[in-house]
Structure formats: C-alpha cells, structure tokens
Design an enzyme around this catalytic site. Structure first.
Site, PDB file in Angstrom:
ATOM      1  N   GLN A  93       0.839  -1.192   0.000  1.00  0.00           N
ATOM      2  CA  GLN A  93       0.000   0.000   0.000  1.00  0.00           C
ATOM      3  C   GLN A  93       0.874   1.241   0.000  1.00  0.00           C
ATOM      4  OE1 GLN A  93      -2.984   0.244   3.049  1.00  0.00           O
ATOM      5  NE2 GLN A  93      -3.457   2.364   2.595  1.00  0.00           N
ATOM      6  N   CYS A  99      -6.696   1.369   2.177  1.00  0.00           N
ATOM      7  CA  CYS A  99      -6.673   0.010   2.711  1.00  0.00           C
ATOM      8  C   CYS A  99      -7.957  -0.761   2.439  1.00  0.00           C
ATOM      9  CB  CYS A  99      -6.376   0.023   4.202  1.00  0.00           C
ATOM     10  SG  CYS A  99      -7.544   0.981   5.185  1.00  0.00           S
ATOM     11  N   HIS A 170      -7.874   0.454  10.113  1.00  0.00           N
ATOM     12  CA  HIS A 170      -7.185  -0.175   8.989  1.00  0.00           C
ATOM     13  C   HIS A 170      -7.887  -1.468   8.594  1.00  0.00           C
ATOM     14  CE1 HIS A 170      -3.904  -1.105   6.322  1.00  0.00           C
ATOM     15  NE2 HIS A 170      -3.571  -2.197   6.984  1.00  0.00           N
ATOM     16  N   ASP A 195      -2.065  -7.730   4.402  1.00  0.00           N
ATOM     17  CA  ASP A 195      -2.057  -6.358   4.897  1.00  0.00           C
ATOM     18  C   ASP A 195      -1.024  -5.582   4.098  1.00  0.00           C
ATOM     19  OD1 ASP A 195      -1.687  -3.981   6.259  1.00  0.00           O
ATOM     20  OD2 ASP A 195      -1.588  -4.870   8.245  1.00  0.00           O
TER      21      ASP A 195
END
Length: 245
Positions: A93, A99, A170, A195
């Site tokens: 990211q 996200c 998140h 993630d």
C-alpha cells in the site's frame, strides 16, 4: 486507515466505510458479477453467530484500530515475513486511506479462480495486468490508475457516515490460498493475513473453504484481545452467492 507517507506529495484517498452495501456496489461496479458473490456483515465471533454467515465464505475483511501496540507488532514483523509465494496475490500500500480497496483487491485476487469476473471489466483487466508484477509494482500500478481512484472516491462518499481522511483504523484481508472449493477434505489450503502495510502475507496455518471463517475468527479474536479498550472493530465476509457455479 493511517497515512502511509506523510510527505506533501503523497497521494491520499478518502477511506471506505465498513459497510457491506457500499462494498458490494463498489465490487459489482468493477466487474464482480452480482450473482457470484457478496459482502455480508459478521455480527459476532461466537460459533452461533458465525453459523449465520452465508456459506461458503471466500474471504474475510477485518477493520481494526491502529494503536501503538499494533504498530509495534507490525514493525517487529518486518524482518520476519517472507516473500509471498507465487500462489498468494499480495500488494503493498502506497496510497493513504486505500486500505479498504486493497483489502477487497486482496480478497478477489486470491479467490478469482472461484469467480467469473466479467470479461474486459476493471477487475479482469487489473488482475491480468498485475499478474506478473511484484507487490510494490502492483501498488504503483494502483496508485496511477485513475479509473480505480474514481471508483474508490464514489464508493467512499456513498456510505452512511461523513467521509473524512482523518481516521485511525485499517482494513486487512484473510484468505485461504491453494484451497479447492470442490474438495471436501479438511485443510486443503493455508490461511493468510494480507495487509498492504506489512512486508508480506502473514501465514496463520492450515485452513480450508469450510473452516476459513472460523480460522479467521480465531486470529481476529487474538487481535481484539490485545486492544480490550477499543470497540472499533468490524468483520465482513465475502460469501459465494447461493446457486452460483
């Protein structure tokens, strides 16, 4: 979601709301057929509440608060997480507040063999274009994709709460990789936490399409227990629609 880069030139989007209706319209508009899969709320992590979630569950999206402890754990994992194996679709990211979109891309990217993405749709073109890229190249591709930025902006402003980029939560994704939905054997795959702020996917052991939701719930419970004073958690499942091939 916390900002990835605080420099003045860093790109930031408005965050997505943890709302299955918003996510469904977003994904369906990008090429996920409406009769294939949908996002649904997971109302609790107890067995009886998990049993209410439509099956099979293809992926799990988790929204959690960013705290000093969660950030410390993320930094500790930087030197431990290995490069993702080829079968795991993973992207970094580089855009602040992206996200939610990246969580959904992680979900679809790791279950696309179970879905019939519309030929020539955004999702179809995105995954074909990024198939051979590494995680950072995929992030840069997304960062420069104006079509996705526009779609994300429409979805971010379509929720029930006022859109603001000042958030401290998140989204991450859990997916069972290398699992075959047509097999009835237990443990036909592995559970990965995806993630984009971490160095790579985090392996949480064996899993299967039948146990993905329960396996993800165990990991999520552990994360919640580490932040007992926070109530800012949401769990959303991506479920195959009944009757979908």
């Amino acid at each position: 979601m916390a900002t990835i880069d605080e420099s003045p030139s860093a790109k930031r989007w408005l965050p997505l709301e943890a709302n299955p209706d918003v996510m469904n319209q977003f994904l369906w508009g990008l090429g996920l057929p409406e009769n294939e899969a949908e996002c649904v709320d997971v109302y609790g992590l107890d067995e009886e509440l998990l049993a209410m979630v439509p099956q099979p569950v293809l992926a799990v999206i988790f929204l959690y608060p960013l705290t000093p402890q969660s950030e410390q754990e993320r930094l500790q994992q930087e030197g431990v997480v290995k490069e993702p194996k080829e079968s795991v679709y993973f992207m970094k990211q580089t855009v602040g507040n992206a996200c939610g979109t990246i969580g959904l891309l992680h979900a679809v990217g790791n279950i696309k063999s179970k879905l019939n993405l519309s030929e020539g749709s955004f999702l179809d073109k995105f995954f074909k274009s990024t198939a051979s890229m590494d995680p950072l190249e995929r992030a840069k591709f997304l960062e420069n994709d104006r079509e996705m930025e526009t779609a994300h902006s429409v979805a971010a402003t379509g929720g029930e709460t006022e859109a603001t980029d000042n958030v401290n939560t998140h989204f991450i994704c859990f997916a069972c990789v290398d699992a075959d939905l047509n097999r009835q054997l237990c443990y036909t795959g592995e559970l990965y936490e995806l993630d984009g702020r971490k160095a790579g996917p985090v392996l949480h052991g064996s899993s299967s399409p039948e146990s993905l939701l329960q396996d993800s719930a165990k990991v999520i419970k552990g994360m919640i227990q580490k932040n007992p004073e926070s109530l800012n958690f949401n769990v959303i499942a991506v479920s195959k629609k009944e009757g979908a091939a």
